[in-house]
Design a protein around this motif. Structure first.
Motif, PDB file in Angstrom:
ATOM      1  N   UNK A 139      -7.594  20.562 -16.164  1.00  0.00           N
ATOM      2  CA  UNK A 139      -6.531  21.537 -16.442  1.00  0.00           C
ATOM      3  C   UNK A 139      -6.908  22.454 -17.598  1.00  0.00           C
ATOM      4  N   UNK A 140      -7.464  21.886 -18.678  1.00  0.00           N
ATOM      5  CA  UNK A 140      -7.851  22.703 -19.825  1.00  0.00           C
ATOM      6  C   UNK A 140      -8.994  23.645 -19.465  1.00  0.00           C
ATOM      7  N   UNK A 141      -9.918  23.170 -18.646  1.00  0.00           N
ATOM      8  CA  UNK A 141     -11.022  24.035 -18.237  1.00  0.00           C
ATOM      9  C   UNK A 141     -10.508  25.199 -17.396  1.00  0.00           C
ATOM     10  N   UNK A 142      -9.630  24.903 -16.449  1.00  0.00           N
ATOM     11  CA  UNK A 142      -9.076  25.968 -15.597  1.00  0.00           C
ATOM     12  C   UNK A 142      -8.312  26.991 -16.436  1.00  0.00           C
ATOM     13  N   UNK A 143      -7.564  26.506 -17.388  1.00  0.00           N
ATOM     14  CA  UNK A 143      -6.766  27.393 -18.230  1.00  0.00           C
ATOM     15  C   UNK A 143      -7.644  28.323 -19.058  1.00  0.00           C
ATOM     16  N   UNK A 144      -8.828  27.842 -19.440  1.00  0.00           N
ATOM     17  CA  UNK A 144      -9.724  28.658 -20.264  1.00  0.00           C
ATOM     18  C   UNK A 144     -10.475  29.703 -19.451  1.00  0.00           C
ATOM     19  N   UNK A 145     -10.468  29.550 -18.130  1.00  0.00           N
ATOM     20  CA  UNK A 145     -11.190  30.479 -17.280  1.00  0.00           C
ATOM     21  C   UNK A 145     -12.690  30.245 -17.261  1.00  0.00           C
ATOM     22  N   UNK A 165     -16.396  25.271 -25.171  1.00  0.00           N
ATOM     23  CA  UNK A 165     -15.602  24.549 -26.170  1.00  0.00           C
ATOM     24  C   UNK A 165     -14.769  25.499 -27.019  1.00  0.00           C
ATOM     25  N   UNK A 166     -15.345  26.609 -27.407  1.00  0.00           N
ATOM     26  CA  UNK A 166     -14.598  27.598 -28.190  1.00  0.00           C
ATOM     27  C   UNK A 166     -13.444  28.180 -27.367  1.00  0.00           C
ATOM     28  N   UNK A 167     -13.701  28.416 -26.074  1.00  0.00           N
ATOM     29  CA  UNK A 167     -12.669  29.016 -25.217  1.00  0.00           C
ATOM     30  C   UNK A 167     -11.509  28.059 -24.984  1.00  0.00           C
ATOM     31  N   UNK A 168     -11.775  26.783 -24.925  1.00  0.00           N
ATOM     32  CA  UNK A 168     -10.721  25.791 -24.687  1.00  0.00           C
ATOM     33  C   UNK A 168      -9.914  25.516 -25.948  1.00  0.00           C
ATOM     34  N   UNK A 169     -10.563  25.530 -27.104  1.00  0.00           N
ATOM     35  CA  UNK A 169      -9.942  25.075 -28.356  1.00  0.00           C
ATOM     36  C   UNK A 169      -8.736  25.936 -28.758  1.00  0.00           C
TER      37      UNK A 169
END
Length: 475
Positions: free
Chosen positions: A181-187, A201-205
């Protein structure tokens, strides 16, 4: 005077001639009795001799004591029953051990002559148990057979003085867990190399700053990757070690620019990117709680995560790599950390012990062990240790990534979660690597940290005859 009648014949008198010896003749009974007695004695002697020979030939019942880890008796009992049915003179006493202080408990028992016949050790423990392990005999596995049956990492991990010292029943290592879910949300997409992972990692944080980005002093709300520290990153030892191996660092003597660069990259997630810090919960709990995007762990952590948060959507993937140049002979490097069965060198039952281990490590037995673990309620059993069984687990969402990396896996003496105690080789080496990580996070230069690290590693390995001479520094 009366005379006998003329028509009667007087009775005849028969006189037997005297026997030559002057004794009375023997009766038939006197001849038969000794003959019968002789026959009976011969028959009795025959049965007595046969009984003695049967006793000599008949195997004496024996009991093998087996100290096991991780698998409860309920999982392994069907295999024990099967072996005992085929070998009625052998009984297996399986004793499930707690991992806490297991290494010390086992070595103490072995040194006092009351150790088990069969016991489980971590692949990194061979140097610590070199005086206790009975070499694998050719009746179980010849050297060539061993090398063809099990993964390449065993050639270095389980070999000592030209002999193999234990037989693995499972394989494990390190893989990348991703919160879907977090990966999908980050694109973003699943990273395949370490630089891409840093970007993801930066995109998810997410931090508590006004725009959600992470800088020094911000509190991390969602971490993109659990990396950078040596106190609350579970399995940090394995992660750092495989990073160094990928960067061509000689872990027996971790010196030079490659070692410095690896330490700098591992700590960049805390020093520069601020996507992880020591104030956060341990990485397993944080990932299970949905607060971490990328996390690294062995296969058995799946059970912990599912138990903590059954609703969490996550997937397991192979480790990221450094860019590889095939023209320079560079290859994939992954991580191995597994357990193997050894035999007590002082046991009077080494032959029977190895026969049982040979049975346990067969394809059929490993399949049954795996299936029994699944039947007990687990998502999967212990990943197979045999090369010829890799295909059967290739499509497993949880185990497949580990098996896909097994052929390129390497190992060392700094594996995490071996419970080898404060004086164990893993724990002692971890102290020096942790000091290096902490030192860089606190502002120490990588070159200074590596210099101290290398000296500490050399000191520990020297006690086991494993140290690599350190070349003098050149200007």
């Amino acid at each position: 005077m009366d005379l006998p009648p003329q028509n009667q014949t007087p009775p005849s008198v028969v006189i037997s001639p005297p026997s030559p010896s002057g004794q009375k003749p023997k009766s038939p009974l006197g001849i038969i009795v000794p003959f019968v007695v002789a026959i009976l004695l011969l028959v009795a002697g025959f049965f007595i001799v046969r009984a003695i020979l049967n006793l000599i030939k008949k195997p004496v019942p024996v009991t093998l004591t087996y100290w096991g880890l991780w698998e409860p008796e309920s999982v392994i009992k069907p295999l024990i029953d099967e072996y005992q049915a085929a070998n009625p003179n052998v009984k297996i006493s399986y004793i499930y051990q707690s991992p806490r202080e297991y290494r010390e408990r086992l070595q103490n028992a072995l040194s006092q002559g009351r150790g088990p016949d069969i016991f489980r050790i971590h692949n990194s423990w061979v140097p610590m148990f070199k005086s206790d392990l009975d070499p694998v005999p050719p009746e179980a596995y010849s050297a060539s057979e061993f090398e063809s049956v099990f993964y390449p990492t065993t050639k270095s991990d389980l070999r000592l003085a030209g002999s193999y010292m234990a037989v693995p029943l499972e394989f494990d290592g390190l893989a990348m867990y991703v919160n879907d879910d977090l990966l999908d949300k980050s694109g973003q997409t699943v990273p395949e190399n370490w630089e891409d992972l840093r970007t993801v990692a930066k995109a998810i944080s997410v931090c508590d700053s006004q725009d959600g980005t992470c800088s020094a002093g911000d509190r991390v709300l969602i971490s993109g990757a659990a990396l950078g520290t040596a106190d609350n990153v579970d399995h940090w030892q394995d992660i750092l070690a495989v990073m160094m191996l990928q960067n061509n660092v000689n872990l027996n003597a971790p010196t030079g620019q490659s070692a410095e660069d690896t330490l700098s990259f591992y700590t960049v997630f805390t020093r520069s990117d601020h996507v992880w810090d020591s104030t956060l919960p341990n990485s397993t709990s944080a990932f299970a709680g949905g607060k971490v995007g990328i996390y690294f762990a062995p296969s058995w952590r799946v059970f912990d995560i599912q138990s903590t948060n059954p609703q969490l959507k996550f997937s397991v993937h192979p480790l990221p790599q450094l860019p590889i140049d095939p023209t320079r002979g560079e290859k994939l490097v992954t991580w191995a950390s597994y357990w193997a069965e050894g035999v007590n060198k002082k046991s009077p039952l080494t032959k029977q012990a190895w026969d049982f281990i040979k049975f346990l490590s067969s394809k059929e037995s490993l399949q049954k062990l795996y299936q029994q673990a699944v039947a007990s309620g687990r998502a999967f059993g212990e990943p197979y240790s045999r090369v010829d069984m890799a295909g059967s687990l290739a499509s497993s969402p949880y185990v497949g990534p580990y098996i896909s990396q097994a052929a390129t896996a390497r190992s060392w003496y700094i594996a995490s979660s071996t419970y080898d105690g404060a004086t164990g080789i893993n724990s002692r080496l971890s102290v020096y690597f942790a000091d290096a990580v902490n030192g860089i996070n606190q502002g120490r230069s990588p070159s200074e940290a590596v210099k101290t690290l290398s000296a500490g590693v050399n000191q520990v390995l020297s006690q086991y005859g494993l140290a690599t001479p350190i070349a003098p520094a050149t200007r």
